[in-house]
Each structure stands twice: as structure tokens, then as C-alpha cells.
Design a protein around this motif. Structure first.
Motif, mmCIF file in Angstrom:
data_model
loop_
_atom_site.group_PDB
_atom_site.id
_atom_site.type_symbol
_atom_site.label_atom_id
_atom_site.label_comp_id
_atom_site.label_asym_id
_atom_site.label_seq_id
_atom_site.Cartn_x
_atom_site.Cartn_y
_atom_site.Cartn_z
ATOM 1 N N THR A 195 -4.485 3.502 -7.040
ATOM 2 C CA THR A 195 -5.777 3.392 -6.348
ATOM 3 C C THR A 195 -6.803 2.728 -7.255
ATOM 4 O O THR A 195 -7.602 1.894 -6.810
ATOM 5 C CB THR A 195 -6.277 4.787 -5.914
ATOM 6 O OG1 THR A 195 -5.241 5.434 -5.164
ATOM 7 C CG2 THR A 195 -7.521 4.684 -5.045
ATOM 8 N N CYS B 256 -7.139 10.798 -1.682
ATOM 9 C CA CYS B 256 -5.993 9.963 -1.289
ATOM 10 C C CYS B 256 -4.961 10.817 -0.575
ATOM 11 O O CYS B 256 -4.809 12.007 -0.865
ATOM 12 C CB CYS B 256 -5.342 9.329 -2.519
ATOM 13 S SG CYS B 256 -6.223 7.890 -3.117
ATOM 14 N N PRO C 284 -8.274 4.276 -0.726
ATOM 15 C CA PRO C 284 -8.511 5.724 -0.618
ATOM 16 C C PRO C 284 -9.005 6.080 0.784
ATOM 17 O O PRO C 284 -9.616 5.244 1.451
ATOM 18 C CB PRO C 284 -9.600 5.975 -1.666
ATOM 19 C CG PRO C 284 -10.284 4.672 -1.846
ATOM 20 C CD PRO C 284 -9.272 3.606 -1.582
ATOM 21 N N GLU D 171 0.834 -1.231 0.000
ATOM 22 C CA GLU D 171 0.000 0.000 0.000
ATOM 23 C C GLU D 171 0.844 1.246 0.000
ATOM 24 O O GLU D 171 1.856 1.307 0.633
ATOM 25 C CB GLU D 171 -0.920 -0.010 1.222
ATOM 26 C CG GLU D 171 -2.290 -0.543 0.889
ATOM 27 C CD GLU D 171 -3.405 0.056 1.745
ATOM 28 O OE1 GLU D 171 -3.244 1.176 2.233
ATOM 29 O OE2 GLU D 171 -4.418 -0.623 1.908
ATOM 30 N N THR E 190 -0.323 7.676 -7.677
ATOM 31 C CA THR E 190 -1.177 7.209 -6.574
ATOM 32 C C THR E 190 -2.599 6.975 -7.060
ATOM 33 O O THR E 190 -3.240 5.987 -6.686
ATOM 34 C CB THR E 190 -1.176 8.241 -5.424
ATOM 35 O OG1 THR E 190 0.175 8.443 -5.001
ATOM 36 C CG2 THR E 190 -2.009 7.768 -4.242
#
Lengths: 227, 209
Positions: B51, B14, B58, A227, B47
Motif C-alpha cells: 500500500t 486495508c 486502501p 492490486e 499488504t
């Protein structure tokens, strides 16, 4: 376009990691040479007294195997992480747990199995009996996969962290103590004329337990690390 | 919103660390559409793409594929998308052909050698199919990575700087490939700092400020 079954996928991951290792032999040899060197230093350091060497053989060889297996742990996922392959693996519609299991099996075949095979030669340095050598091999055969499985969880958790290589050893070593105790215990039992079955059975139980849980836990740890 | 949207992004926000990269981001993309994500360095383009793939959770909002959150049934979603990140996801020790076949295999797709060879040749790698990737140039390595687009059946392409290291000919080829993909009902979202034009396709621009 055919979709691969889970078994095909498992085999593909193992085959791929083996192929990569065969073309990058230094990584495999490092673990093996480290194991041989550490195990060989002890007889040189403590002297040639056969009785003492026989007594310490099981413990020394197991600690050497444990440390050698730590060497290759940080590499289990990091190369795939750096070059972007891990992202592709995680995007696969198939089970990530199966892929992690494939990587664990390949890791064991490349870093654990060679230790099992070279152990009898090193056992001779310690004047071990044939029965003790066979027991050592069997104990390593059951114990080294557990080291790879516990290590996979540690390697996944520390993926991408600065100093992850050291961190993974600090995280994993305490968890491997039971394997060390029962692995060494099996060899000592034979040396004392006792039955090693109970120690080996416990190692087998650790192996089954780790086989069930560690690929799943490592897969979840990978998701968190990515992540 | 376009008609019959397939990928829908609603109120997306985000963060990286403590920093909010973007918020209240909503858009949708359906068959035949092409979206270019723009913004200065550090504004969250990568990003956003990660996502959309499901790598990053998020802090607010949702990403939905065919009406359902991608995290609810990501296996189906992932079987219909192809992501190419900054890194090429190829191994120096393997040949271009091995990389393509094994790489596709790791995403669950079995690719026949003839199909893989054809894809590599289309990407301009004729006579380099069996060479180890380590002897190829950066542009050729990128071509190996991009050839993955040709062997799958993904509807959605998510491409992070796909034109990096490519020469003029390869950029033109890439534009052609995207055009073909869109004409077959596919869709694509990409970032690039280079000029990319696809004949007959109006590129929608999504600017992250």
C-alpha cells in the motif's frame, strides 16, 4: 546517475525480452513448431489435390498463425509477475504504457515475425502462387502485430488468475476475428485475380488503431491485476 | 509524530477479500528514521508495504509523500523510493551483472558497469558477477536483489523480509548498509522475523495486531 529516456527504456525492454528468449529458446521454437505442424497436417489430411489446397491455403495458414500466437500469450507478463520483476517495472517513474509497448514489440518479434518468415515455405505445401505468398506475408506482417496487441490486453487482464492461459484464449480469439477475415480475404482476393489492397489497408488500419490504444489499455489492466 | 515528516500515513485501513487486515493506522517517517513493521503471519505486513508503494488502494485513509497523496504524483514518489518484495525480481537466465544493470534500467536508472560491479562486490559476489543467477544459491540471489539498493539514490527503502536466506555475514552487511543509508538522510521501513540492529539507530516498531 542518469535517467533513461522513454526511447532508451523502450529499447531496453525489447532488448531484455529478446535476450531472455535467446537464452530460453524452447519458448520461441514451440510457437514456430506448432505453426508448422498445424499447417502441415492439413495437406496430409485433405489429400494432395492442388486446386483444393490452393483455395484453403490462406484460411488454414491464418488460423494456424492465430492459434500459434495464442500459445505464447499467457507468458507475456506471467514470468515477470511470478519473479517480482513486474512490480519493479510498475514502480518505475517512467510510463508503464511505453514499457508495455516494448513487451508487445518483443513478443511480436519472437512469436509473430518468425511466422511471417516461415509462411512462404508452408505456402509451397499448399501450391500457392508467388503473388499469393507475397500477399500472405504482407497480411501476416500487418496482422500478427495486431494479434500481439490484442493479446497483451487479454494477458494483462487474466494475469495471476487460475486457468489464465485458457481464459486469455477465450477472451482474445473472438476479438481477432476481423484480422482473420481480412487477412484471409487478402490472399483469396489474389487467388481470384482481384486486388488485395483494400483488405491490406484495413489490416493496416487495425494495426494503427491497436498501436494507439492497446498499450495504454494493457497498462491499465496490469495495474488492476496487480492490486 | 516525528518532526518534518516526509512519508505520512493517516487513518489507513486495508482489506483482503472481505477481511479487514488493519484500520486506523497512522504514522510518519522522516530522514534518518527506521521503522520495523511487526505482526503475526496474515496480519497485513506485506499488504501495508504494498500500500505504501501504491500497488494497493486502501479502503480508507491516505499515504502522503512530502504532503501530497502518492497516487497524485506517483512518478516523483517512485523516483525517490526503492521497494524489495518477497520475490527477488531477478532472472535465472541473466548474470548477476546483467540482472542488476537491466533491473535498474527498468526502473529508469542507467547504471554504469563499473558501478554495478562495485555494488555486487560490496554485496559479497566477487567472481560471481558474470555467472548466470540460476547457478547461485538462494542467499546469493537475495544479495543480487539487495545490490539494487546500492545503485540507486532512493530516499525511502521499503523492504519486505530483506534478510530472507541471508547468512550471518550478509545480515551484518545489510545492517551496515541501512545504517549508511540513514546517516545520508534516507529512511527505511521493513519487515523481518529475524533480529536486525543498526548501530546508533533506534528502531521504531509498528505492530499490526
Amino acid at each position: 546517475m542518469n535517467r533513461l529516456s522513454l526511447i532508451d527504456l523502450l529499447w531496453l525492454v525489447i532488448r531484455r525480452d529478446m535476450l531472455l528468449a535467446m537464452r530460453r529458446r524452447a519458448d520461441v521454437l514451440t510457437t514456430l513448431i506448432f505453426f508448422v505442424m498445424v499447417a502441415s497436417l492439413f495437406p496430409l489430411g485433405v489429400g494432395p489435390e492442388a486446386d483444393m489446397l490452393r483455395k484453403m491455403a490462406g484460411g488454414v495458414l491464418w488460423v494456424a498463425a492465430l492459434l500459434a500466437s495464442m500459445l505464447s500469450l499467457p507468458r507475456m507478463f506471467s514470468a515477470d509477475h511470478v519473479d517480482g520483476t513486474l512490480e519493479q517495472i510498475m514502480l518505475a517513474p517512467q510510463s508503464l504504457t511505453v514499457m508495455v509497448l516494448g513487451k508487445i514489440v518483443a513478443h511480436w518479434m519472437l512469436s509473430g515475425l518468425p511466422l511471417v518468415l516461415i509462411a512462404p515455405v508452408l505456402g509451397l505445401q499448399f501450391d500457392m502462387s508467388a503473388a499469393a505468398i507475397w500477399t500472405l506475408m504482407l497480411a501476416l506482417l500487418l496482422g500478427t502485430p495486431v494479434l500481439s496487441m490484442i493479446g497483451a490486453v487479454g494477458a494483462a487482464l487474466t494475469l495471476g488468475l487460475r486457468g489464465g492461459g485458457v481464459l486469455v484464449s477465450l477472451l482474445v480469439l473472438p476479438l481477432t476475428i476481423p484480422v482473420l477475415i481480412f487477412g484471409t480475404g487478402a490472399v483469396e482476393a489474389v487467388n481470384s485475380g482481384l486486388d488485395a489492397v483494400s483488405n491490406l489497408a484495413l489490416l493496416g488500419a487495425f494495426l494503427l488503431f491497436a498501436l494507439v490504444f492497446s498499450p495504454f489499455v494493457a497498462a491499465q489492466a496490469l495495474r488492476i491485476s496487480m492490486e | 509524530m516525528p518532526s518534518n515528516p516526509i512519508l505520512e500515513v493517516s487513518d489507513l485501513a486495508c482489506e483482503r477479500g472481505e477481511q479487514r487486515l488493519f484500520e486506523d493506522l497512522s504514522f510518519a517517517i522522516s530522514s534518518g528514521e527506521l521503522i520495523r513493521v511487526q505482526g503475526e503471519n496474515g496480519k497485513g505486513k506485506t499488504t501495508l508495504l504494498r500500500t505504501l508503494c501504491g500497488f494497493v488502494q486502501p479502503v480508507q485513509g491516505s499515504v502522503r509523500w512530502a504532503g501530497r497523496d502518492i497516487h497524485e504524483w506517483d512518478d516523483l514518489f517512485h523516483s525517490q523510493m526503492c521497494y524489495l518484495g518477497h520475490a527477488n525480481a531477478i532472472k535465472d537466465e541473466l548474470s548477476a551483472l546483467e540482472n542488476l544493470q537491466i533491473g535498474a534500467g527498468l526502473t529508469g536508472v542507467e547504471v554504469a558497469e563499473t558501478v554495478a560491479l562495485e555494488a555486487l562486490r560490496r554485496m559479497g559476489l566477487r567472481r560471481r558477477e558474470h555467472l548466470p543467477v540460476r547457478v547461485l544459491s538462494q542467499g546469493q540471489r537475495r544479495r543480487v536483489a539487495l545490490s539494487r539498493l546500492l545503485v540507486g539514490e532512493a530516499k525511502l527503502w521499503i523492504l519486505d523480509e530483506p534478510l530472507t536466506a541471508l547468512d550471518v555475514g550478509a545480515v551484518e552487511l545489510m545492517q551496515e548498509l541501512i545504517g549508511e543509508h540513514l546517516s545520508k538522510g534516507g529512511m527505511a521501513i521493513f519487515t523481518t522475523h529475524q533480529l536486525l540492529q543498526v548501530a546508533g539507530v533506534e528502531i521504531r516498531h509498528l505492530v499490526l495486531a
